[in-house]
Design an enzyme around this catalytic site. Structure first.
Site, short mmCIF file in Angstrom:
data_model
loop_
_atom_site.label_atom_id
_atom_site.label_comp_id
_atom_site.label_asym_id
_atom_site.label_seq_id
_atom_site.Cartn_x
_atom_site.Cartn_y
_atom_site.Cartn_z
N PHE B 126 0.84 -1.19 0.00
CA PHE B 126 0.00 0.00 0.00
C PHE B 126 0.88 1.25 0.00
CE2 PHE B 126 -2.79 3.25 1.75
CZ PHE B 126 -3.89 3.10 0.92
N ASP B 203 1.18 -5.00 7.90
CA ASP B 203 0.05 -4.08 7.77
C ASP B 203 -1.22 -4.92 7.66
OD1 ASP B 203 -1.99 -2.44 6.79
OD2 ASP B 203 -0.58 -1.15 5.71
N TYR B 228 -11.17 1.56 10.48
CA TYR B 228 -12.33 2.11 9.75
C TYR B 228 -12.80 1.24 8.59
CZ TYR B 228 -8.37 4.35 7.27
OH TYR B 228 -7.19 4.61 6.63
N LYS B 229 -12.12 0.12 8.36
CA LYS B 229 -12.56 -0.78 7.30
C LYS B 229 -13.46 -1.85 7.92
CE LYS B 229 -8.32 0.05 4.64
NZ LYS B 229 -8.84 0.67 3.42
N ARG B 376 -12.85 -3.10 -7.92
CA ARG B 376 -12.68 -3.83 -6.67
C ARG B 376 -14.01 -3.89 -5.92
NH1 ARG B 376 -8.72 -1.68 -1.92
NH2 ARG B 376 -10.55 -0.40 -1.53
#
Lengths: 416, 416
Positions: B126, B203, B228-229, B376
């Site tokens: 990322f 991560d 927050y995911k 996605r």
């Protein structure tokens, strides 16, 4: 001075910004809150804004909310710049905590002064600032030079100047001292620092929203501050940072997160810092805290810093006068007597400070205790009334006169 | 496979964790939300908790709220440890953003491996991770060694192993790849890294709350992740970090803020790191985001990671099957086909991916676009139903068959 409650009421009647109190959620009318300089009160607009942000923006809009949220750090920064700090749009941005911001800007400043080996701060600077600078000095093999401060009187600019030489890279100080409330002479100190080629970083936590901060007039280089004190943004709301416009292009901070990258959402290889204050951002910003900071900053901007500072001076003068009249030498002033060099809080010495704090809390007055023997009274000018000062000092007087505080254990903060 | 909506409904009926959807605030029943891996939905309990935290704790309790708030980072950390990451209490804490945490832990790891000159990551990690590591490498004169990744298939552990030697200090990788959803082989990679004496930093942003993370079984050293995911803590909620217990005493992170100091409120001279995971904390933590993380983690823990991972695998398998049946080679799979090595999102290639994303949004389906040609689809197992997958893929089929997406400008994400 007239020490009656009627006089306090008359001062409130004449207070041109007294109506701002009605903009806050104040559920306990008996509470005397003398700690707005630790955590500010809840603005009604913030309560509504947060509900809408949670229910509609997060709950309904979901990821589409980022179309709006992505600009929040900058738009709140611009509002702080124009309405609170009196600098230019693009010089302030909301980001991280005060501590992380001290780290980022101090590191950036040190990188911009290669070959210099000294960081200057004062021995009474707020602990997190001292620790952060100590960490940076340790990592880079630099000297952390501590200027000795008279805690009650505040920083002597001559002592700061005496600590400076051309090996100093950075001078990092608080504008308003967290214990005494003393205002540092930003003009004299920036001038002295710039004379030796050092950069200056100011901690504005106890200044922003309470006093005029002469960043522009004094040529300050860098600053940080929190939003949960006089800016009333709630517990743990994000902090802000200031970097003077002409310095931005030449400074790099060490935490290369994606929010600091040019064209962030290209997600491209290699870091390339944004060509603006955005380069001092790091990761995904807290949206709820951002909105709270926005509403808080709006209220402060609407009232105006000059009006707030003037009222803060009068509130603290009034507290000092009542303490002197009612408590005499039972409470010794631990702040500058001249309101021109004092922020919006005032501090007193007492060997029984810890017990007085406990007794005040039991009497529904919230002050703050500061080691080792200090009773700190924060009088946030946006919602504190003169009658609040009268009532709180009156309850303190009753406690002292009755000796009721002596029934509280002196287990913390005892002068040893 | 049966491609009727009735079949999807029957899958939902049999879904043992299907009832968790009712724990979320879902105001738009027509919306098909395929982006819970970017921003999770709002739990009803969180909405209530935040109102109470704002109105009562901040609004009424004011500074007294810190009696409770001060423990939040640790208590949420312990909840994440036991209910989400399956490690021990005291190994996880809530703090800062994912980006700041990558910086802190990577720097701590590098300091713990003096004399080594290489950081290993992969070229599809990322972006913020890559940038942060690049910054640390630049500041310390180290090499950032990028392992070449087959973006769709994910990290090949043999390629990672081939990049390792005894000059490697740190290996930093994502557990679930943000584009393909491919799960990295944490066991193989940690084993290879430890063989050369390197530390590993994982991560977990696309893992936590969606798949089982074998931190314990694989002997992982360090990890970070967002809330927050799949943890549904709202926009910009604070991140977490993990440091294996036996490593904590030997690691120092570079940002020496007051929340990381032993006996913080003594405000004493000199930094002395807390003798626990607290040493990785920095500044005043965001309280609202902390509560949201707590409620989000509670829901995930209640449903259980194994049940969530199993459902995520079935949802993504189902999306792949429908895409294959309805769209054939118009959409090429850009994720591993084997659900055992795939997280809870699935990605497809299409030269028209950007336009398909725009058309889907217009049809009230929210997927995500990933450069340069990827569509996605995130299927958060806690609230996504099989009928949602059916409905969303069905709307996609209508768009593709009618060609209606071609009316959207192909200005972004075009394959050049």
């Amino acid at each position: 001075m007239d020490h009656t409650r009627q006089y306090a009421e008359s001062l409130d009647t004449q207070d041109l910004i007294g109506h701002f109190r009605s903009r806050f959620h104040i559920p306990d009318s008996d509470l005397v809150y003398f700690d707005g300089n630790s955590l500010g009160r809840l603005p009604i607009a913030t309560r509504e804004r947060l509900r809408d942000a949670v229910d509609r923006e997060w709950g309904h809009d979901l990821i589409r909310g980022w179309d709006t949220w992505i600009d929040l750090a900058r738009s709140v920064g611009d509002l702080l710049a124009s309405g609170v700090l009196h600098v230019s749009p693009g010089e302030v941005v909301l980001s991280d905590s005060t501590s992380v911001n001290v780290y980022k800007l101090a590191a950036a400043a040190l990188d911009a002064r290669p070959g210099r080996h000294v960081i200057v701060t004062d021995d009474d600077n707020f602990p997190t600032d001292r620790y952060l600078l100590e960490g940076l000095a340790a990592a880079r093999g630099l000297e952390l030079r501590l200027v000795a401060t008279d805690i009650d009187a505040g920083l002597d600019p001559a002592r700061v100047a005496a600590a400076l030489d051309d090996d100093v890279a950075l001078v990092c100080l608080s504008h308003v001292a967290y214990r005494s409330g003393a205002i540092a002479d930003m003009v004299a100190i920036n001038t002295a620092a710039h004379r030796v080629g050092a950069l200056t970083l100011w901690d504005l936590c106890h200044s922003a929203g309470a006093v005029r901060v002469p960043l522009r007039e004094s040529g300050a280089d860098l600053a940080v501050g929190c939003t949960y004190k006089y800016l009333n943004a709630g517990p743990g709301a994000p902090a802000f940072l200031y970097v003077r416009e002409d310095l931005q292009a030449g400074l790099r901070q060490p935490i290369w997160g994606w929010f600091g990258r040019r064209d962030q959402f290209a997600m491209a290889p290699g870091y390339d810092p944004a060509p603006s204050i955005d380069r001092f951002l790091v990761g995904t910003p807290p949206v709820l805290g951002g909105y709270a900071a926005q509403e808080g900053a709006r209220l402060v901007a609407e009232a105006g810093i000059d009006a707030l500072a003037e009222k803060g001076a009068r509130l603290t003068d009034y507290a000092i006068a009542l303490a002197s009249e009612w408590l005499g030498d039972r409470l010794a002033l631990a702040s500058p007597r001249d309101s021109a060099v004092r922020g919006s809080h005032v501090t007193f010495h007492s060997p029984e400070a810890w017990q007085l704090c406990q007794a005040l809390k039991a009497a529904n007055v919230i002050p703050d205790f500061r080691t080792p023997d200090r009773l700190r009274i924060g009088l946030a000018p946006l919602y504190t009334r003169f009658v609040d000062v009268h009532e709180g000092m009156s309850r303190l007087r009753s406690i002292v006169e009755s000796g009721s505080h002596l029934s509280f254990a002196a287990t913390l903060g005892r002068v040893t």
